[in-house]
Design an enzyme around this catalytic site. Structure first.
Site, PDB file in Angstrom:
ATOM      1  N   TYR A 167       0.819  -1.208   0.000  1.00  0.00           N
ATOM      2  CA  TYR A 167       0.000   0.000   0.000  1.00  0.00           C
ATOM      3  C   TYR A 167       0.856   1.263   0.000  1.00  0.00           C
ATOM      4  O   TYR A 167       0.723   2.092  -0.898  1.00  0.00           O
ATOM      5  CB  TYR A 167      -0.991  -0.002   1.169  1.00  0.00           C
ATOM      6  CG  TYR A 167      -1.740   1.299   1.296  1.00  0.00           C
ATOM      7  CD1 TYR A 167      -1.422   2.205   2.302  1.00  0.00           C
ATOM      8  CD2 TYR A 167      -2.731   1.628   0.385  1.00  0.00           C
ATOM      9  CE1 TYR A 167      -2.093   3.424   2.396  1.00  0.00           C
ATOM     10  CE2 TYR A 167      -3.402   2.844   0.475  1.00  0.00           C
ATOM     11  CZ  TYR A 167      -3.073   3.733   1.486  1.00  0.00           C
ATOM     12  OH  TYR A 167      -3.716   4.944   1.575  1.00  0.00           O
ATOM     13  N   LYS A 225       1.267   4.132  -3.017  1.00  0.00           N
ATOM     14  CA  LYS A 225       0.957   5.564  -2.858  1.00  0.00           C
ATOM     15  C   LYS A 225       2.176   6.411  -3.219  1.00  0.00           C
ATOM     16  O   LYS A 225       2.053   7.478  -3.825  1.00  0.00           O
ATOM     17  CB  LYS A 225       0.507   5.853  -1.428  1.00  0.00           C
ATOM     18  CG  LYS A 225      -0.792   5.202  -1.006  1.00  0.00           C
ATOM     19  CD  LYS A 225      -1.957   5.569  -1.917  1.00  0.00           C
ATOM     20  CE  LYS A 225      -2.415   6.993  -1.742  1.00  0.00           C
ATOM     21  NZ  LYS A 225      -3.618   7.287  -2.579  1.00  0.00           N
TER      22      LYS A 225
HETATM   23  N1  LIG Z   1      -8.574   6.912   5.179  1.00  0.00           N
HETATM   24  C1  LIG Z   1      -7.425   7.460   5.500  1.00  0.00           C
HETATM   25  O1  LIG Z   1      -7.032   7.554   6.673  1.00  0.00           O
HETATM   26  C2  LIG Z   1      -6.540   8.012   4.411  1.00  0.00           C
HETATM   27  C3  LIG Z   1      -5.403   8.718   4.800  1.00  0.00           C
HETATM   28  C4  LIG Z   1      -4.567   9.234   3.798  1.00  0.00           C
HETATM   29  C5  LIG Z   1      -4.889   9.059   2.466  1.00  0.00           C
HETATM   30  N2  LIG Z   1      -5.985   8.363   2.119  1.00  0.00           N
HETATM   31  C6  LIG Z   1      -6.269   8.219   0.685  1.00  0.00           C
HETATM   32  O2  LIG Z   1      -7.537   8.800   0.436  1.00  0.00           O
HETATM   33  C7  LIG Z   1      -8.171   8.134  -0.663  1.00  0.00           C
HETATM   34  C8  LIG Z   1      -9.569   7.724  -0.256  1.00  0.00           C
HETATM   35  O3  LIG Z   1      -9.412   6.865   0.849  1.00  0.00           O
HETATM   36  P1  LIG Z   1     -10.691   6.425   1.721  1.00  0.00           P
HETATM   37  O4  LIG Z   1     -10.232   6.264   3.113  1.00  0.00           O
HETATM   38  O5  LIG Z   1     -11.821   7.328   1.410  1.00  0.00           O
HETATM   39  O6  LIG Z   1     -10.963   4.962   1.124  1.00  0.00           O
HETATM   40  P2  LIG Z   1     -12.331   4.306   0.634  1.00  0.00           P
HETATM   41  O7  LIG Z   1     -12.008   2.890   0.380  1.00  0.00           O
HETATM   42  O8  LIG Z   1     -13.434   4.657   1.558  1.00  0.00           O
HETATM   43  O9  LIG Z   1     -12.609   5.056  -0.751  1.00  0.00           O
HETATM   44  C9  LIG Z   1     -11.939   4.697  -1.936  1.00  0.00           C
HETATM   45  C10 LIG Z   1     -12.943   4.748  -3.069  1.00  0.00           C
HETATM   46  O10 LIG Z   1     -12.275   4.384  -4.270  1.00  0.00           O
HETATM   47  C11 LIG Z   1     -13.098   3.481  -4.972  1.00  0.00           C
HETATM   48  N3  LIG Z   1     -12.286   2.590  -5.797  1.00  0.00           N
HETATM   49  C12 LIG Z   1     -11.475   1.598  -5.377  1.00  0.00           C
HETATM   50  N4  LIG Z   1     -10.947   0.971  -6.433  1.00  0.00           N
HETATM   51  C13 LIG Z   1     -11.438   1.600  -7.554  1.00  0.00           C
HETATM   52  C14 LIG Z   1     -11.269   1.410  -8.934  1.00  0.00           C
HETATM   53  N5  LIG Z   1     -10.503   0.426  -9.417  1.00  0.00           N
HETATM   54  N6  LIG Z   1     -11.921   2.216  -9.781  1.00  0.00           N
HETATM   55  C15 LIG Z   1     -12.723   3.210  -9.306  1.00  0.00           C
HETATM   56  N7  LIG Z   1     -12.937   3.437  -7.997  1.00  0.00           N
HETATM   57  C16 LIG Z   1     -12.288   2.620  -7.150  1.00  0.00           C
HETATM   58  C17 LIG Z   1     -13.828   2.683  -3.906  1.00  0.00           C
HETATM   59  O11 LIG Z   1     -15.008   2.098  -4.429  1.00  0.00           O
HETATM   60  C18 LIG Z   1     -14.095   3.752  -2.849  1.00  0.00           C
HETATM   61  O12 LIG Z   1     -15.343   4.364  -3.058  1.00  0.00           O
HETATM   62  C19 LIG Z   1      -7.268   6.964  -1.029  1.00  0.00           C
HETATM   63  O13 LIG Z   1      -6.490   7.298  -2.167  1.00  0.00           O
HETATM   64  C20 LIG Z   1      -6.361   6.800   0.188  1.00  0.00           C
HETATM   65  O14 LIG Z   1      -5.101   6.268  -0.154  1.00  0.00           O
HETATM   66  C21 LIG Z   1      -6.833   7.841   3.047  1.00  0.00           C
HETATM   67  C1  LIG Z   2      -4.578  -3.784  16.769  1.00  0.00           C
HETATM   68  C2  LIG Z   2      -3.878  -2.600  17.404  1.00  0.00           C
HETATM   69  C3  LIG Z   2      -2.372  -2.735  17.264  1.00  0.00           C
HETATM   70  C4  LIG Z   2      -4.393  -1.298  16.810  1.00  0.00           C
HETATM   71  O1  LIG Z   2      -3.909  -0.199  17.543  1.00  0.00           O
HETATM   72  C5  LIG Z   2      -3.985  -1.188  15.328  1.00  0.00           C
HETATM   73  C6  LIG Z   2      -4.353   0.158  14.750  1.00  0.00           C
HETATM   74  C7  LIG Z   2      -4.201   0.131  13.207  1.00  0.00           C
HETATM   75  C8  LIG Z   2      -5.352  -0.636  12.593  1.00  0.00           C
HETATM   76  C9  LIG Z   2      -4.112   1.587  12.696  1.00  0.00           C
HETATM   77  C10 LIG Z   2      -2.909   2.329  13.326  1.00  0.00           C
HETATM   78  C11 LIG Z   2      -2.452   3.378  12.299  1.00  0.00           C
HETATM   79  C12 LIG Z   2      -3.512   3.290  11.200  1.00  0.00           C
HETATM   80  C13 LIG Z   2      -3.112   3.819   9.825  1.00  0.00           C
HETATM   81  C14 LIG Z   2      -2.760   5.322   9.878  1.00  0.00           C
HETATM   82  O2  LIG Z   2      -3.821   6.047  10.498  1.00  0.00           O
HETATM   83  C15 LIG Z   2      -2.582   5.891   8.506  1.00  0.00           C
HETATM   84  C16 LIG Z   2      -3.036   5.293   7.390  1.00  0.00           C
HETATM   85  C17 LIG Z   2      -2.699   5.916   6.076  1.00  0.00           C
HETATM   86  C18 LIG Z   2      -3.885   5.968   5.118  1.00  0.00           C
HETATM   87  O3  LIG Z   2      -3.415   6.262   3.817  1.00  0.00           O
HETATM   88  C19 LIG Z   2      -4.670   4.682   5.080  1.00  0.00           C
HETATM   89  C20 LIG Z   2      -5.033   4.177   6.472  1.00  0.00           C
HETATM   90  C21 LIG Z   2      -3.797   4.023   7.390  1.00  0.00           C
HETATM   91  C22 LIG Z   2      -2.887   2.950   6.810  1.00  0.00           C
HETATM   92  C23 LIG Z   2      -4.278   3.633   8.822  1.00  0.00           C
HETATM   93  C24 LIG Z   2      -4.839   2.200   8.868  1.00  0.00           C
HETATM   94  C25 LIG Z   2      -5.127   1.694  10.287  1.00  0.00           C
HETATM   95  C26 LIG Z   2      -3.887   1.812  11.176  1.00  0.00           C
HETATM   96  C27 LIG Z   2      -2.782   0.914  10.670  1.00  0.00           C
END
Ligand SMILES: NC(=O)c1ccc[n+]([C@@H]2O[C@H](COP(=O)([O-])OP(=O)(O)OC[C@H]3O[C@@H](n4cnc5c(N)ncnc54)[C@H](O)[C@@H]3O)[C@@H](O)[C@H]2O)c1
Ligand SMILES: CC(C)[C@@H](O)CC[C@@H](C)[C@H]1CC[C@H]2[C@@H]3[C@H](O)C=C4C[C@@H](O)CC[C@]4(C)[C@H]3CC[C@]12C
Length: 369
Positions: A159, A163
């Site tokens: 992952y 990214k």
């Molecule tokens: N959630 C977090 O903490 C977090 C933190 C930093 C960055 N991000 C980034 O933000 C973005 C959105 O993350 P999220 O948490 O909303 O995830 P999410 O899984 O809720 O949303 C992702 C969306 O992308 C769609 N998707 C997946 N594969 C696809 C494909 N092949 N074609 C079209 N659509 C597709 C999914 O259906 C979903 O609606 C991601 O790029 C993720 O890397 C998330």
């Molecule tokens: C089971 C325990 C050890 C519990 O504390 C695990 C927590 C774990 C699931 C989360 C801890 C950190 C999180 C990640 C972080 O917030 C940043 C992220 C980057 C974003 O792009 C996607 C989500 C994530 C990887 C997020 C996922 C959950 C954690 C690993």
């Protein structure tokens, strides 16, 4: 994009627009972008809630599509002024293969870039991630760092690797000539751990606590800080960047910005309890209840179980070696680059962000409160 002198209205495309972040970006655009004529929402899985958006003045076009399919992306991008690319596979739990993660997150982003170039779409905002930076495989802390803080970004997990590769593609594409001869202007936003209404992992923790009689058991030292940011503030940063990219192309083009707000620095588990506590859950232990070596063993056991059970079912618990390492490594940001470059101020205070998230958890089915 149109300047104020022109009545031209804009076409935006949001990929992943039905996801956790994507939905907030879509709703924020409809509320806050006056130049919007058409909003295209491109997603593999379209949500039923989209229908309610079609009653307003903006044309809302739902497009079911796959970013790994270049022709589907090209069709969605054609005629768009701005693309906000949030679609991605956010999988650190082993639910999908490394190849699929790469295909969606890297090739999918490549398809979006090429579609912009071929269509003459000049503005591309990419949702990157803190994980492009870290934590790295050495578990080195990133303490109150910013976009210029030196840090050895080394990744093995599919992952964060995906990214990082996708972000690099987006930044390298800045300045490429698009159809019509004008330059593509790109920008990457790096949220830390996003929380708020619709956060699936928060939902998982809540349901785990309900199953355990209202208790969660501390696994991570309270001293390990993890940066978190409210989804509404992340959505606003996307909207603001998309609006400002044209006028500030020389400054913002090819730049990365951490997404930040005034959410407090806490351990991942203590931060979650800001919302789960008022909803009836209790975090047991002031220190981790199990020794770290036992957590490492249990995480490895989960990997083995996932592999053994895969022919029968998907076993993807929260605890695995990667999530344990992430949770145990301090990663917090302290920056004002977004404010300095395009006037970003988080619209939601910590108190508002907390209240909104608590209300969402309370409204979840089976709430303990
Ligand atoms: N959630 C977090 O903490 C977090 C933190 C930093 C960055 N991000 C980034 O933000 C973005 C959105 O993350 P999220 O948490 O909303 O995830 P999410 O899984 O809720 O949303 C992702 C969306 O992308 C769609 N998707 C997946 N594969 C696809 C494909 N092949 N074609 C079209 N659509 C597709 C999914 O259906 C979903 O609606 C991601 O790029 C993720 O890397 C998330
Ligand atoms: C089971 C325990 C050890 C519990 O504390 C695990 C927590 C774990 C699931 C989360 C801890 C950190 C999180 C990640 C972080 O917030 C940043 C992220 C980057 C974003 O792009 C996607 C989500 C994530 C990887 C997020 C996922 C959950 C954690 C690993």
């Amino acid at each position: 994009m149109a300047d104020s002198a022109q009545a031209q209205k804009l076409v935006y495309l949001v990929t992943g627009g039905c996801g956790f972040l994507g939905e907030h970006v879509v709703r924020m655009l409809l509320q806050q972008e006056p130049q919007l004529r058409e909003l295209r929402i491109f997603d593999l899985h379209l949500g039923p809630w989209l229908e309610e958006l079609k009653t307003g003045p903006v044309q809302v076009t739902a497009i079911q599509g796959d970013v790994t399919q270049a022709h589907e992306v090209a069709a969605a991008v054609a005629g768009a002024h701005v693309v906000i690319h949030t679609a991605g596979l956010v999988d650190v739990f082993g639910k999908t293969s490394p190849e699929t993660i790469h295909e969606v997150n890297v090739q999918g982003t490549r398809n979006v870039i090429e579609a912009c170039v071929q269509a003459g779409t000049r503005f591309l905002v990419y949702t990157s991630s803190m994980e492009v930076v870290g934590p790295n495989i050495k578990g080195q802390p990133f303490y109150r760092g910013n976009e210029n803080t030196p840090y050895e970004a080394v990744h093995r997990h599919p992952y964060p690797r995906s990214k990082a590769l996708a972000e690099q593609l987006v930044l390298e594409a800045n300045g490429r000539k698009v159809l019509g001869g004008l330059p593509l202007v790109t920008c990457a936003l790096r949220p830390t751990g996003i929380y708020g209404e619709g956060h699936q992992i928060m939902r998982d923790f809540y349901h785990q606590g309900l199953r355990l009689g209202g208790r969660l058991f501390r696994a991570i030292p309270a001293s390990v800080e993890h940066g978190r940011v409210y989804v509404g503030n992340v959505a606003w940063m996307h909207v603001l960047v998309a609006r400002e990219l044209e006028h500030r192309a020389a400054l913002m083009g090819g730049q990365v910005y951490f997404c930040y707000d005034n959410s407090p620095y806490k351990s991942y588990e203590d931060f979650n309890m800001e919302f789960l506590g008022p909803c009836g859950l209790r975090l047991v232990g002031t220190r981790p209840l199990l020794p770290y070596w036992l957590l490492v063993f249990l995480a490895a056991l989960n990997v083995l179980l996932q592999w053994l059970l895969r022919p029968l079912l998907l076993y993807a618990p929260l605890l695995n070696p990667y999530t344990l390492a992430m949770a145990n490594t301090t990663f917090t940001v302290s920056t004002d680059k977004a404010r300095r470059h395009f006037g970003y101020e988080p619209p939601f205070s910590w108190e508002e962000s907390r209240t909104r998230t608590i209300r969402w958890v309370q409204a979840m089915e089976g709430s303990a409160q």
